[in-house]
Each structure stands twice: as C-alpha cells, then as structure tokens.
Write an enzyme that holds these catalytic residues in place. Sequence first.
Site, PDB file in Angstrom:
ATOM      1  N   LYS A  14       0.832  -1.217   0.000  1.00  0.00           N
ATOM      2  CA  LYS A  14       0.000   0.000   0.000  1.00  0.00           C
ATOM      3  C   LYS A  14       0.864   1.264   0.000  1.00  0.00           C
ATOM      4  O   LYS A  14       0.618   2.186  -0.763  1.00  0.00           O
ATOM      5  CB  LYS A  14      -0.922   0.029   1.230  1.00  0.00           C
ATOM      6  CG  LYS A  14      -1.849  -1.158   1.363  1.00  0.00           C
ATOM      7  CD  LYS A  14      -2.817  -0.980   2.527  1.00  0.00           C
ATOM      8  CE  LYS A  14      -2.164  -0.950   3.899  1.00  0.00           C
ATOM      9  NZ  LYS A  14      -1.547  -2.225   4.312  1.00  0.00           N
ATOM     10  N   ARG A  90      -9.317   0.696   9.189  1.00  0.00           N
ATOM     11  CA  ARG A  90      -8.804  -0.636   9.502  1.00  0.00           C
ATOM     12  C   ARG A  90      -9.790  -1.465  10.315  1.00  0.00           C
ATOM     13  O   ARG A  90      -9.497  -2.613  10.634  1.00  0.00           O
ATOM     14  CB  ARG A  90      -7.536  -0.479  10.316  1.00  0.00           C
ATOM     15  CG  ARG A  90      -6.353  -1.259   9.745  1.00  0.00           C
ATOM     16  CD  ARG A  90      -5.142  -0.691  10.365  1.00  0.00           C
ATOM     17  NE  ARG A  90      -3.953  -1.437  10.313  1.00  0.00           N
ATOM     18  CZ  ARG A  90      -2.822  -0.956   9.801  1.00  0.00           C
ATOM     19  NH1 ARG A  90      -2.822   0.197   9.185  1.00  0.00           N
ATOM     20  NH2 ARG A  90      -1.727  -1.648   9.902  1.00  0.00           N
ATOM     21  N   ARG A 129      11.274  -6.035   5.157  1.00  0.00           N
ATOM     22  CA  ARG A 129      11.068  -4.632   5.517  1.00  0.00           C
ATOM     23  C   ARG A 129      11.595  -4.339   6.923  1.00  0.00           C
ATOM     24  O   ARG A 129      12.083  -3.250   7.190  1.00  0.00           O
ATOM     25  CB  ARG A 129       9.556  -4.300   5.438  1.00  0.00           C
ATOM     26  CG  ARG A 129       9.262  -2.842   5.685  1.00  0.00           C
ATOM     27  CD  ARG A 129       7.855  -2.495   5.291  1.00  0.00           C
ATOM     28  NE  ARG A 129       6.868  -2.950   6.263  1.00  0.00           N
ATOM     29  CZ  ARG A 129       5.560  -2.762   6.128  1.00  0.00           C
ATOM     30  NH1 ARG A 129       5.087  -2.165   5.066  1.00  0.00           N
ATOM     31  NH2 ARG A 129       4.724  -3.181   7.048  1.00  0.00           N
ATOM     32  N   ARG A 135      11.943  -1.774  11.454  1.00  0.00           N
ATOM     33  CA  ARG A 135      10.635  -1.757  12.108  1.00  0.00           C
ATOM     34  C   ARG A 135      10.481  -2.950  13.025  1.00  0.00           C
ATOM     35  O   ARG A 135      10.441  -4.086  12.572  1.00  0.00           O
ATOM     36  CB  ARG A 135       9.524  -1.758  11.047  1.00  0.00           C
ATOM     37  CG  ARG A 135       9.198  -0.371  10.570  1.00  0.00           C
ATOM     38  CD  ARG A 135       8.051  -0.397   9.607  1.00  0.00           C
ATOM     39  NE  ARG A 135       6.810  -0.904  10.186  1.00  0.00           N
ATOM     40  CZ  ARG A 135       5.640  -0.730   9.621  1.00  0.00           C
ATOM     41  NH1 ARG A 135       5.531  -0.064   8.495  1.00  0.00           N
ATOM     42  NH2 ARG A 135       4.563  -1.225  10.179  1.00  0.00           N
ATOM     43  N   ARG A 147      -0.401  -9.144  13.627  1.00  0.00           N
ATOM     44  CA  ARG A 147      -0.843  -8.116  12.676  1.00  0.00           C
ATOM     45  C   ARG A 147      -1.654  -8.750  11.549  1.00  0.00           C
ATOM     46  O   ARG A 147      -2.669  -8.213  11.125  1.00  0.00           O
ATOM     47  CB  ARG A 147       0.359  -7.349  12.117  1.00  0.00           C
ATOM     48  CG  ARG A 147       1.109  -6.607  13.220  1.00  0.00           C
ATOM     49  CD  ARG A 147       2.308  -5.868  12.679  1.00  0.00           C
ATOM     50  NE  ARG A 147       1.892  -4.723  11.915  1.00  0.00           N
ATOM     51  CZ  ARG A 147       2.495  -4.274  10.820  1.00  0.00           C
ATOM     52  NH1 ARG A 147       3.530  -4.887  10.342  1.00  0.00           N
ATOM     53  NH2 ARG A 147       2.040  -3.216  10.213  1.00  0.00           N
TER      54      ARG A 147
HETATM   55  P1  AMP Z   1       1.068   0.378   9.329  1.00  0.00           P
HETATM   56  O1  AMP Z   1       2.322   1.137   9.029  1.00  0.00           O
HETATM   57  O2  AMP Z   1      -0.109   0.878   8.530  1.00  0.00           O
HETATM   58  O3  AMP Z   1       1.226  -1.100   9.228  1.00  0.00           O
HETATM   59  O4  AMP Z   1       0.697   0.691  10.852  1.00  0.00           O
HETATM   60  C1  AMP Z   1       1.581   0.388  11.905  1.00  0.00           C
HETATM   61  C2  AMP Z   1       0.811   0.276  13.207  1.00  0.00           C
HETATM   62  O5  AMP Z   1       0.173   1.525  13.508  1.00  0.00           O
HETATM   63  C3  AMP Z   1      -0.311  -0.751  13.227  1.00  0.00           C
HETATM   64  O6  AMP Z   1       0.152  -2.067  13.502  1.00  0.00           O
HETATM   65  C4  AMP Z   1      -1.184  -0.196  14.349  1.00  0.00           C
HETATM   66  O7  AMP Z   1      -0.601  -0.449  15.603  1.00  0.00           O
HETATM   67  C5  AMP Z   1      -1.108   1.295  14.101  1.00  0.00           C
HETATM   68  N1  AMP Z   1      -2.153   1.759  13.153  1.00  0.00           N
HETATM   69  C6  AMP Z   1      -1.949   2.291  11.913  1.00  0.00           C
HETATM   70  N2  AMP Z   1      -3.099   2.604  11.322  1.00  0.00           N
HETATM   71  C7  AMP Z   1      -4.084   2.256  12.191  1.00  0.00           C
HETATM   72  C8  AMP Z   1      -5.502   2.302  12.145  1.00  0.00           C
HETATM   73  N3  AMP Z   1      -6.159   2.777  11.081  1.00  0.00           N
HETATM   74  N4  AMP Z   1      -6.188   1.857  13.234  1.00  0.00           N
HETATM   75  C9  AMP Z   1      -5.557   1.379  14.320  1.00  0.00           C
HETATM   76  N5  AMP Z   1      -4.223   1.287  14.428  1.00  0.00           N
HETATM   77  C10 AMP Z   1      -3.476   1.733  13.375  1.00  0.00           C
END
Ligand code: AMP
Length: 193
Positions: A14, A90, A129, A135, A147
């Site tokens: 994404k 999400r 990654r 990360r 996740r």
């Molecule tokens: P991502 O980079 O999108 O994978 O997000 C990393 C982390 O941020 C996720 O594993 C969640 O802990 C938090 N996070 C990001 N976006 C959301 C969302 N829309 N709702 C809840 N938690 C989020």
Amino acid sequence: MLNLILFGAPGAGKGTQAKIISEKFSLKHISTGDLLRSEVANNTELGIIAKKYMHKGNLLPDDVIIKMVEKYIKEHRNCCKGFIFDGFPRTLEQAEAFDKMLVRLEMEVSLVVNIKVETEILIERLQKRAIIENRKDDSEKSIIQNRLSLFEEKTLPIREYYKKQAKLNDIDGKGDIEDISQKIEDLVLQKVH
Ligand code: AMP
C-alpha cells in the site's frame, strides 16, 4: 476531489503504491502508520500512547485514529486534488465513522483498491522490511502473526462494506511494482474521466 483508499494486509504494498499514485495524480498521501510513527519519534502525548499498541502489533482505539485523520484532512484539504488513504480505515467502526466524517466535510470515498497478496509472500516481505526500515513490529514472528490475524479478523470485513457501496476493486498484488501501479492508475483514470 478524488479520494482513494488503498486497502490490503500489512506488506501488500500500500505504501509503495500510494507514493507512486499520489505523485502522478497530485493526491495527498495519508498513512496512519507513518503519522503514528512520527508521533512516537517526537515523543508526543499521542506517540506515548501509540507506542504501547504498535510494539505489539495491536490496533489503536478507533476514536484516537478517527480524530487524528480528521485533523489531518482539515489541515491539508486545500493542498491537492484529493487524498490517498493508506492503512485507514482498519475496522468496520472506522469505516462507518469515516463516512460520517466525510459527509460533514462534504467529501466522499471515490474508490477502494484492494491489493491482494498471499500470506506467505506477505510474511516474506514483512521480514525484509523489518531489516530495511528497522521496524520492530515487522521483525518478530509473533508480532507479524498478530498483525496478519488482526487484518483477517478486524480489517477484512471492510471489504464487504465497500463492496455493498459498489466502490471496491480487487487487484492482484503479486508481481512488478510498475504493473501494479498501472492497474491502480487505470482504475483512478476511470474515476477522473
Ligand atoms: P502500518 O504502518 O499501517 O502497518 O501501521 C503500523 C501500526 O500503527 C499498526 O500495527 C497499528 O498499531 C497502528 N495503526 C496504523 N493505522 C491504524 C488504524 N487505522 N487503526 C488502528 N491502528 C493503526
């Protein structure tokens, strides 16, 4: 205004696609994960809360995310031709609250692109990654598993939500980055014209 949601599991690509498509169509890329990582890096009040959830691969409470997204949209809505939402919504609750928010802001979701990738490939990509971007939430197997299962359980139901609204487009997320961008571009162009 064109508002695109890039939907897909962690590791589906994404973020990579959002960067390419946002430049091509002058859209503002909003990644809730990036916003939260920057709050954590700056040790803000929100960052301190976010860290506790992110380290375990858990989702933050819906109301916290909704507030953050609304603030961001209000601050950036005049800067560009629309937004690309990456990592948001999400949960079904977020998707519903988002629709209500967009009514208030006189905006709407134009289209949703679901980037589909098999679980085995997702795990491989997330592990790579973790090394490249340092990360923590991508490095431990148990966190990756958490996740991915949260995606299946909490996020995937949103697909049906947008399908009912006739906004959903599924694409295959395997293969060359350029080929996948092309598929997304074609879908965006159908909305622009
Ligand atoms: P991502 O980079 O999108 O994978 O997000 C990393 C982390 O941020 C996720 O594993 C969640 O802990 C938090 N996070 C990001 N976006 C959301 C969302 N829309 N709702 C809840 N938690 C989020």
